[in-house]
Design a protein around this motif. Structure first.
Motif, PDB file in Angstrom:
ATOM      1  N   THR A  92       0.834  -1.215   0.000  1.00 15.88           N
ATOM      2  CA  THR A  92       0.000   0.000   0.000  1.00 15.88           C
ATOM      3  C   THR A  92       0.865   1.260   0.000  1.00 15.88           C
ATOM      4  O   THR A  92       2.056   1.204   0.301  1.00 15.88           O
ATOM      5  CB  THR A  92      -0.893   0.025   1.258  1.00 15.88           C
ATOM      6  N   GLN A  97      -2.937   4.693   3.865  1.00 14.36           N
ATOM      7  CA  GLN A  97      -3.817   4.190   2.795  1.00 14.36           C
ATOM      8  C   GLN A  97      -4.351   2.796   3.133  1.00 14.36           C
ATOM      9  O   GLN A  97      -5.506   2.476   2.815  1.00 14.36           O
ATOM     10  CB  GLN A  97      -3.077   4.161   1.447  1.00 14.36           C
ATOM     11  N   THR A 101      -8.194   2.056   3.415  1.00  9.69           N
ATOM     12  CA  THR A 101      -8.761   1.053   2.512  1.00  9.69           C
ATOM     13  C   THR A 101      -9.482  -0.036   3.295  1.00  9.69           C
ATOM     14  O   THR A 101     -10.584  -0.470   2.909  1.00  9.69           O
ATOM     15  CB  THR A 101      -7.646   0.463   1.624  1.00  9.69           C
ATOM     16  N   LYS A 239       6.247   6.569   1.632  1.00 13.71           N
ATOM     17  CA  LYS A 239       4.870   6.076   1.727  1.00 13.71           C
ATOM     18  C   LYS A 239       4.716   4.679   1.104  1.00 13.71           C
ATOM     19  O   LYS A 239       3.941   4.466   0.167  1.00 13.71           O
ATOM     20  CB  LYS A 239       3.884   7.065   1.073  1.00 13.71           C
ATOM     21  N   HIS A 257      -8.787  -1.218  -2.881  1.00 15.95           N
ATOM     22  CA  HIS A 257      -7.409  -0.768  -3.168  1.00 15.95           C
ATOM     23  C   HIS A 257      -7.212  -0.456  -4.657  1.00 15.95           C
ATOM     24  O   HIS A 257      -6.601   0.554  -5.022  1.00 15.95           O
ATOM     25  CB  HIS A 257      -6.447  -1.873  -2.718  1.00 15.95           C
ATOM     26  N   ILE A 260      -8.749   2.901  -5.345  1.00 10.62           N
ATOM     27  CA  ILE A 260      -8.275   4.047  -4.551  1.00 10.62           C
ATOM     28  C   ILE A 260      -6.885   4.461  -5.042  1.00 10.62           C
ATOM     29  O   ILE A 260      -6.594   5.645  -5.201  1.00 10.62           O
ATOM     30  CB  ILE A 260      -8.277   3.699  -3.044  1.00 10.62           C
ATOM     31  N   VAL A 261      -6.006   3.472  -5.258  1.00 12.84           N
ATOM     32  CA  VAL A 261      -4.623   3.827  -5.620  1.00 12.84           C
ATOM     33  C   VAL A 261      -4.088   2.952  -6.767  1.00 12.84           C
ATOM     34  O   VAL A 261      -3.096   3.291  -7.375  1.00 12.84           O
ATOM     35  CB  VAL A 261      -3.726   3.760  -4.350  1.00 12.84           C
TER      36      VAL A 261
END
Ligand code: PMP
Ligand code: GLN
Length: 380
Positions: A92, A97, A101, A239, A257, A260-261
């Protein structure tokens, strides 16, 4: 334009506020939790190596296989618990995050989520963004460990999850296997999930182990176990973190997930995977920070501010209750303006209970920074 606000009461994070004040007043910054020294040059060279090698496009959605393998191996070596490389781990963009998530994937409007106060600042807004309701339980000084009877009483038919954080930010308290067994007994016949924030897993002192939630069978099957390389490898700005969870939970986690990213930066993942091949990369971290904790305690001897015991993390709490300051905001504002030292008040970690008269020092700093900064506290 007027529209209905989702987080009407949320202000800027106290970590950003106090770092900004440190810059504004030219103060020593022992507030926000990040090292003022660099990561191992070997690790940085590895990132450059993989960038030049052309590892610059999207990584696979769950993370590059080499890094997933390295994390699973590390967890096995450290906790003696196995996770499947393909179905039970997701890389992640930091722990934040992963926490966001896990909450997004599981918490529905009206669900209750149990948190402990003091609460790390991200948890409650992330619960509220999903329409969930946080249910705070107080951790009491001086040891700041959960009273498991309180947890049992807080569970209702609406409880969806409980967020655990050990080692604990900001208190530095650490759960042991008997705590986990108490929690397991409480949750046994329930459907309550656990989001376990273990970002300080490699920063535990006094020869005690970090006991991951995953090490308890009853808890492992209902848990998202989350960590971050920001703390372990002194790379908070990269990160990169991860989430270990049984397949049924990982499936739901990845559904969120991927949108989102999708995936996490590629060269860092390859570099960390290589770097973890040498286990001293994470095994040395506890003793490195234990020395810094001990130096902090030594430097505080000249001050009347009384330190509490820190079992893990890179934070030290000190008691200012004998001074004339009314609250943590007042004393930290005074320190940053008048004594050139930026620290963190505890009030922003509380929503229901009253914050104790304690302030937080971050000791993830060069020895010379700690010496310079903590000198200011001799005035008390
Ligand atoms: N959880 C806790 C308890 C933390 O202290 C931090 C950050 N310092 C995080 C999560 C966030 O980690 P990351 O920077 O990897 O998102
Ligand atoms: N977790 C860090 C701390 O407690 C800060 C991270 C952040 O600023 N979001 O200081």
């Amino acid at each position: 334009m007027k529209f209905q606000l989702k987080l009407p009461n949320v202000k800027n994070s106290i970590f950003a506020v106090m770092s900004q004040k440190a810059n504004e007043f030219g103060a020593v910054n022992l507030s926000q939790g990040f090292p003022d020294f660099d990561a191992d040059p070997k690790l940085i060279d590895l990132v450059t190596y993989y960038m030049k090698k052309g590892c610059n496009q999207y990584a696979p959605m769950p993370g590059v296989p080499a890094l997933r393998q390295a994390i699973v191996k590390k967890h096995q070596a450290h906790q003696d618990v196995e996770y499947d490389v393909n179905t039970e781990i997701t890389v992640t963009a930091g722990a934040t995050q992963a926490i966001a998530t896990a909450i997004a994937a599981t918490v529905c409007p009206g669900d209750e989520v149990i948190v402990f106060e003091p609460t790390y600042d991200a948890y409650v807004p992330l619960i509220e963004l999903q329409g969930g309701i946080s249910v705070p339980i107080e951790l009491k000084a001086p040891d700041f460990k959960p009273d498991w009877a309180d947890v049992k009483n807080a569970i209702s038919p609406k409880t969806k999850a409980i967020i655990i954080n050990s080692p604990h930010n900001p208190c530095g308290s650490v759960l042991d296997s008997s705590d986990l067994q108490e929690l397991a007994n409480i949750l046994k016949n329930t459907k309550v999930l656990i989001i376990s924030d273990e970002v300080y897993e490699h920063i535990v002192f006094d020869e005690k182990p970090h006991v991951s939630i995953s090490s308890n069978r009853e808890l492992r099957k209902r848990s998202f176990v989350i960590s971050s390389f920001g703390k372990t490898l002194h790379t908070t700005g990269w990160k990169v973190g991860y989430c270990l969870a049984p397949e049924v939970l990982t499936n739901e986690f990845r559904k969120a997930h991927q949108f989102i990213v999708y995936s996490v930066n590629t060269p860092m993942q390859y570099a960390i995977a290589d770097y973890l091949q040498d286990s001293t990369a994470y095994e040395r971290v506890s003793s490195f920070y234990e020395e810094k904790r001990n130096l902090t305690l030594k430097l505080l001897k000249k001050s009347s501010l009384k330190p509490l015991h820190t079992s893990g993390t890179y934070f030290q709490l000190v008691d200012y209750s004998h001074t004339n300051f009314e609250n943590g905001i007042e004393i930290t504002n005074y320190l940053v303006k008048e004594k050139s030292l930026s620290l963190i008040p505890l009030e922003p970690f509380y929503q229901k209970y009253e914050a104790p008269k304690l302030i937080r020092i971050c000791f993830a700093k060069k020895d010379k920074t700690l010496k310079k900064g903590l000198k200011s506290l001799n005035a008390f």
